[in-house]
Design a protein around this motif. Structure first.
Motif, PDB file in Angstrom:
ATOM      1  N   CYS A 270       0.902  -1.191  -0.023  1.00 34.40           N
ATOM      2  CA  CYS A 270      -0.118  -0.003   0.044  1.00 34.40           C
ATOM      3  C   CYS A 270       0.883   1.054   0.138  1.00 34.40           C
ATOM      4  O   CYS A 270       1.870   1.137   0.229  1.00 34.40           O
ATOM      5  CB  CYS A 270      -0.766   0.007   1.040  1.00 34.40           C
ATOM      6  SG  CYS A 270      -0.234   0.184   2.699  1.00 34.40           S
ATOM      7  N   GLY A 271       0.308   2.360  -0.397  1.00 29.38           N
ATOM      8  CA  GLY A 271       1.123   3.448  -0.390  1.00 29.38           C
ATOM      9  C   GLY A 271       1.774   3.865   1.036  1.00 29.38           C
ATOM     10  O   GLY A 271       2.871   4.367   0.913  1.00 29.38           O
ATOM     11  N   ALA A 272       1.140   3.636   1.887  1.00 27.85           N
ATOM     12  CA  ALA A 272       1.636   4.053   3.274  1.00 27.85           C
ATOM     13  C   ALA A 272       2.867   3.352   3.804  1.00 27.85           C
ATOM     14  O   ALA A 272       3.926   3.654   3.953  1.00 27.85           O
ATOM     15  CB  ALA A 272       0.931   3.843   4.539  1.00 27.85           C
ATOM     16  N   CYS A 273       2.891   1.875   3.242  1.00 31.86           N
ATOM     17  CA  CYS A 273       3.845   1.060   3.612  1.00 31.86           C
ATOM     18  C   CYS A 273       5.189   1.419   2.337  1.00 31.86           C
ATOM     19  O   CYS A 273       6.118   1.438   3.010  1.00 31.86           O
ATOM     20  CB  CYS A 273       3.644  -0.532   2.995  1.00 31.86           C
ATOM     21  SG  CYS A 273       2.748  -1.263   4.454  1.00 31.86           S
ATOM     22  N   GLN A 274       4.708   1.676   1.213  1.00 34.17           N
ATOM     23  CA  GLN A 274       5.887   1.927   0.020  1.00 34.17           C
ATOM     24  C   GLN A 274       6.569   3.261   0.645  1.00 34.17           C
ATOM     25  O   GLN A 274       7.754   3.288   0.443  1.00 34.17           O
ATOM     26  CB  GLN A 274       5.149   1.986  -1.301  1.00 34.17           C
ATOM     27  CG  GLN A 274       4.670   0.590  -1.703  1.00 34.17           C
ATOM     28  CD  GLN A 274       4.986   0.742  -3.289  1.00 34.17           C
ATOM     29  OE1 GLN A 274       5.206   1.845  -3.814  1.00 34.17           O
ATOM     30  NE2 GLN A 274       4.475  -0.557  -3.870  1.00 34.17           N
ATOM     31  N   GLU A 275       5.888   4.285   0.927  1.00 30.64           N
ATOM     32  CA  GLU A 275       6.627   5.409   1.574  1.00 30.64           C
ATOM     33  C   GLU A 275       7.513   5.148   2.620  1.00 30.64           C
ATOM     34  O   GLU A 275       8.463   5.941   2.987  1.00 30.64           O
ATOM     35  CB  GLU A 275       5.441   6.451   1.752  1.00 30.64           C
ATOM     36  CG  GLU A 275       6.174   8.014   1.950  1.00 30.64           C
ATOM     37  CD  GLU A 275       4.978   8.876   2.287  1.00 30.64           C
ATOM     38  OE1 GLU A 275       4.997   9.967   1.795  1.00 30.64           O
ATOM     39  OE2 GLU A 275       3.982   8.578   3.071  1.00 30.64           O
ATOM     40  N   ARG A 276       7.016   4.568   3.571  1.00 35.06           N
ATOM     41  CA  ARG A 276       7.772   4.103   4.729  1.00 35.06           C
ATOM     42  C   ARG A 276       8.898   3.368   4.260  1.00 35.06           C
ATOM     43  O   ARG A 276       9.973   3.740   4.951  1.00 35.06           O
ATOM     44  CB  ARG A 276       7.136   3.352   5.797  1.00 35.06           C
ATOM     45  CG  ARG A 276       7.472   2.787   6.961  1.00 35.06           C
ATOM     46  CD  ARG A 276       6.995   1.936   7.988  1.00 35.06           C
ATOM     47  NE  ARG A 276       7.670   1.344   8.927  1.00 35.06           N
ATOM     48  CZ  ARG A 276       7.307   1.409  10.313  1.00 35.06           C
ATOM     49  NH1 ARG A 276       6.199   2.095  10.510  1.00 35.06           N
ATOM     50  NH2 ARG A 276       8.017   0.973  11.171  1.00 35.06           N
ATOM     51  N   LEU A 277       8.974   2.242   3.561  1.00 32.84           N
ATOM     52  CA  LEU A 277       9.889   1.741   3.009  1.00 32.84           C
ATOM     53  C   LEU A 277      10.901   2.497   2.335  1.00 32.84           C
ATOM     54  O   LEU A 277      12.476   2.293   2.509  1.00 32.84           O
ATOM     55  CB  LEU A 277       9.634   0.486   2.220  1.00 32.84           C
ATOM     56  CG  LEU A 277       8.832  -0.582   3.205  1.00 32.84           C
ATOM     57  CD1 LEU A 277       8.411  -1.593   2.217  1.00 32.84           C
ATOM     58  CD2 LEU A 277       9.864  -1.371   4.041  1.00 32.84           C
ATOM     59  N   GLU A 278      10.486   3.354   1.719  1.00 36.43           N
ATOM     60  CA  GLU A 278      11.436   4.186   0.846  1.00 36.43           C
ATOM     61  C   GLU A 278      12.217   5.345   1.891  1.00 36.43           C
ATOM     62  O   GLU A 278      13.313   5.714   1.579  1.00 36.43           O
ATOM     63  CB  GLU A 278      10.411   5.053   0.117  1.00 36.43           C
ATOM     64  CG  GLU A 278      11.310   6.271  -0.852  1.00 36.43           C
ATOM     65  CD  GLU A 278      10.400   6.719  -1.773  1.00 36.43           C
ATOM     66  OE1 GLU A 278       9.534   7.737  -0.963  1.00 36.43           O
ATOM     67  OE2 GLU A 278      10.209   6.824  -2.982  1.00 36.43           O
ATOM     68  N   ALA A 279      11.506   5.633   2.944  1.00 41.70           N
ATOM     69  CA  ALA A 279      12.161   6.448   3.952  1.00 41.70           C
ATOM     70  C   ALA A 279      13.184   5.676   4.585  1.00 41.70           C
ATOM     71  O   ALA A 279      14.592   6.379   4.967  1.00 41.70           O
ATOM     72  CB  ALA A 279      11.457   6.921   4.887  1.00 41.70           C
ATOM     73  N   PHE A 280      13.028   4.599   4.866  1.00 36.82           N
ATOM     74  CA  PHE A 280      14.124   3.571   5.533  1.00 36.82           C
ATOM     75  C   PHE A 280      15.221   3.471   4.527  1.00 36.82           C
ATOM     76  O   PHE A 280      16.377   3.560   5.009  1.00 36.82           O
ATOM     77  CB  PHE A 280      13.783   2.230   6.057  1.00 36.82           C
ATOM     78  CG  PHE A 280      12.957   2.297   7.300  1.00 36.82           C
ATOM     79  CD1 PHE A 280      13.711   2.398   8.659  1.00 36.82           C
ATOM     80  CD2 PHE A 280      11.715   2.764   7.583  1.00 36.82           C
ATOM     81  CE1 PHE A 280      13.386   2.467   9.862  1.00 36.82           C
ATOM     82  CE2 PHE A 280      10.994   2.816   8.948  1.00 36.82           C
ATOM     83  CZ  PHE A 280      11.959   2.855  10.001  1.00 36.82           C
ATOM     84  N   GLU A 281      14.996   3.120   3.415  1.00 30.03           N
ATOM     85  CA  GLU A 281      16.154   2.847   2.446  1.00 30.03           C
ATOM     86  C   GLU A 281      16.822   3.862   2.160  1.00 30.03           C
ATOM     87  O   GLU A 281      18.207   3.903   2.302  1.00 30.03           O
ATOM     88  CB  GLU A 281      15.306   2.400   1.056  1.00 30.03           C
ATOM     89  CG  GLU A 281      16.432   2.261  -0.109  1.00 30.03           C
ATOM     90  CD  GLU A 281      15.601   1.887  -1.489  1.00 30.03           C
ATOM     91  OE1 GLU A 281      16.406   1.685  -2.389  1.00 30.03           O
ATOM     92  OE2 GLU A 281      14.502   1.975  -1.533  1.00 30.03           O
ATOM     93  N   HIS A 282      16.183   5.144   2.096  1.00 24.97           N
ATOM     94  CA  HIS A 282      17.002   6.500   1.586  1.00 24.97           C
ATOM     95  C   HIS A 282      17.990   6.985   3.133  1.00 24.97           C
ATOM     96  O   HIS A 282      18.872   7.384   3.002  1.00 24.97           O
ATOM     97  CB  HIS A 282      15.987   7.540   1.579  1.00 24.97           C
ATOM     98  CG  HIS A 282      15.735   7.651   0.119  1.00 24.97           C
ATOM     99  ND1 HIS A 282      16.463   8.459  -0.779  1.00 24.97           N
ATOM    100  CD2 HIS A 282      14.784   7.116  -0.494  1.00 24.97           C
ATOM    101  CE1 HIS A 282      15.901   8.362  -1.959  1.00 24.97           C
ATOM    102  NE2 HIS A 282      14.797   7.682  -2.072  1.00 24.97           N
ATOM    103  N   ASN A 283      17.315   6.340   4.414  1.00 27.38           N
ATOM    104  CA  ASN A 283      18.384   6.560   5.604  1.00 27.38           C
ATOM    105  C   ASN A 283      19.431   5.584   5.725  1.00 27.38           C
ATOM    106  O   ASN A 283      20.130   5.485   6.796  1.00 27.38           O
ATOM    107  CB  ASN A 283      17.431   6.699   6.708  1.00 27.38           C
ATOM    108  CG  ASN A 283      16.835   8.113   6.768  1.00 27.38           C
ATOM    109  OD1 ASN A 283      17.693   9.009   7.394  1.00 27.38           O
ATOM    110  ND2 ASN A 283      15.649   8.623   6.469  1.00 27.38           N
ATOM    111  N   GLY A 284      19.288   4.534   4.884  1.00 30.67           N
ATOM    112  CA  GLY A 284      20.450   3.511   4.854  1.00 30.67           C
ATOM    113  C   GLY A 284      20.272   2.437   6.218  1.00 30.67           C
ATOM    114  O   GLY A 284      21.144   1.897   6.512  1.00 30.67           O
TER     115      GLY A 284
END
Length: 228
Positions: free
Chosen positions: A205-219
């Motif tokens: 879902c959009g909420a999960c994808q945005e959350r995962l994106e944030a973690f990925e960008h923060n390494g």
């Protein structure tokens, strides 16, 4: 030595709208560090599941923060059409996709903010915090700067006492919110973001994808478990 202005700020009562998700979790922890009289307010507005509210209750208990969960689910007799409150499949994909507009709950934040401001007035609190951020601007009109500014105009005159709507992350992304939270040493395993309330987060879902994106960008790795 703490000066008079800092001491005065610390003594002010404030209200935080706390969903149990990572954005409001970061806001709450930020506010707790700045104020010593914090009141968290969560709402059951008929969302698909109560899992985020369970997370919210646990966090407030650990922080020793005053916490109320208010049932306003009856509003679904008036407002509908959202996949978050009706028997409609939650769309999968990023927030930028047109289909994610199905997750908009009509007038939700205006309703929640109005109730939170009333609570603040009754407490003699002068601020209400909520976790709107720039990633929400594309599809959620009630998270945009112009909405917040207009609500502040109204809340300055709606009661004898003015209440400020405060959005510390209004102009930054979820990536930046997570960065700030990681600097504070926050444990995001204590939050729930997924629109679905299953045992594990769906990751789609959009909420999960945005959350995962944030973690990925923060390494860093998201401490939540996701479905395969």
């Amino acid at each position: 030595m703490t000066d008079y202005r800092e001491a005065r700020q610390m003594s002010q009562k404030v209200v935080v709208i706390f969903s149990g998700g990572m954005d409001s979790f970061t806001v709450l922890n930020k506010v707790v560090r700045e104020h010593n009289d914090v009141y968290a307010l969560s709402f059951n507005y008929g969302q698909r599941h109560s899992k985020e509210l369970d997370y919210a209750a646990k966090v407030c208990n650990e922080l020793g923060v005053h916490h109320k969960i208010i049932d306003i689910s009856a509003i679904n007799e008036l407002i509908g059409g959202s996949s978050l409150t009706a028997d409609i499949d939650v769309p999968e994909g990023h927030y930028e996709q047109e289909s994610m507009k199905q997750t908009v709950v009509p007038n939700r934040n205006m309703i929640l903010l109005s109730m939170a401001v009333g609570y603040a007035v009754s407490l003699q609190a002068n601020k209400v915090y909520y976790g709107a951020h720039s990633g929400d601007h594309a599809i959620y009109p009630d998270c945009r700067p112009e909405f917040v500014h207009r609500m502040n105009d109204v809340c300055a005159i709606a009661n004898y006492e003015a209440v400020e709507i405060a959005c510390p992350y209004l102009n930054v992304s979820k990536i930046d919110i997570l960065t700030d939270g990681l600097i504070m040493g926050l444990d995001y395993g204590k939050t729930w973001t997924c629109y679905n309330g299953r045992e594990k987060a769906c990751g789609k879902c959009g909420a999960c994808q945005e959350r995962l994106e944030a973690f990925e960008h923060n390494g860093v790795t998201d401490p939540l478990s996701y479905e395969e």
